[in-house]
Design an enzyme around this catalytic site. Sequence first.
Site, PDB file in Angstrom:
ATOM      1  N   HIS A   1       0.840  -1.197   0.000  1.00  0.00           N
ATOM      2  CA  HIS A   1       0.000   0.000   0.000  1.00  0.00           C
ATOM      3  C   HIS A   1       0.884   1.258   0.000  1.00  0.00           C
ATOM      4  CE1 HIS A   1      -3.051  -2.745   2.203  1.00  0.00           C
ATOM      5  NE2 HIS A   1      -3.467  -2.614   0.967  1.00  0.00           N
TER       6      HIS A   1
ATOM      7  N   LYS B   1     -15.295  -8.310   4.996  1.00  0.00           N
ATOM      8  CA  LYS B   1     -14.125  -8.608   5.842  1.00  0.00           C
ATOM      9  C   LYS B   1     -14.391  -8.222   7.291  1.00  0.00           C
ATOM     10  CE  LYS B   1     -10.652  -7.827   2.188  1.00  0.00           C
ATOM     11  NZ  LYS B   1      -9.622  -6.882   1.688  1.00  0.00           N
TER      12      LYS B   1
ATOM     13  N   ARG C   1      -1.881  -6.292  -8.265  1.00  0.00           N
ATOM     14  CA  ARG C   1      -0.642  -7.032  -7.990  1.00  0.00           C
ATOM     15  C   ARG C   1      -0.456  -8.156  -8.988  1.00  0.00           C
ATOM     16  NH1 ARG C   1      -2.557  -8.207  -2.060  1.00  0.00           N
ATOM     17  NH2 ARG C   1      -4.324  -8.560  -3.413  1.00  0.00           N
TER      18      ARG C   1
ATOM     19  N   SER D   1      -2.666  -7.869   3.001  1.00  0.00           N
ATOM     20  CA  SER D   1      -3.033  -7.682   4.419  1.00  0.00           C
ATOM     21  C   SER D   1      -3.451  -9.011   5.029  1.00  0.00           C
ATOM     22  CB  SER D   1      -4.191  -6.694   4.545  1.00  0.00           C
ATOM     23  OG  SER D   1      -3.822  -5.451   4.034  1.00  0.00           O
TER      24      SER D   1
END
Length: 159
Positions: free
Chosen positions: A17, A41, A90, A128
């Site tokens: 990030h 989440k 990514r 994460s």
Amino acid sequence: MKTVLYPGSFDPFTNGHYDLVCRAAQLFDKVIVAVAVNAGKSPMFSLEERRHLIEQCCADLPSVEVVVIEGLLVDSLERYGVQAILRGLRAFSDFEYELQMALMNRNLRPQCETIFLTPTLKNSFVSSSLVKEIARYNGDFSSYVPGPVAEAIRKKRAE
Ligand code: PNS
């Protein structure tokens, strides 16, 4: 003045990030990092804890502001005067979810543009959720997150 808004759950904020924020700061006059709720989440840190941590991590970047947004992302764009949303890509596996969100956001608000940046290769496999998993099993996650985040994870796990 060109402003980009970088939304995410950032639970926690990783080196990937931070990599993206630095890249965006080279391209835009202002970068707003927006800590937002991902309904799918369950987070480790509160929205305010995440905002505070990201502020610490980005303290050396004067054009970066960190905010918390609640509700729909597109409803915050006008308030912050942003020209585009920024998201990171990514790997190919990110693409389907990112495309779906970008198209939905544009459907909700036709002026809404999403741009994508890629982190450097060494941050491309950092996420994460993997950081949290490594922490849960007492592995060494310190090279994947900025110092203040590593400290906060250790404290949270000790609680
Ligand atoms: O880092 P994440 O979890 O991939 O970020 C996803 C996030 C928080 C950007 C997304 O869930 C979001 O935009 N949440 C705000 C509510 C919203 O606008 N949802 C509709 C998205 S099309």
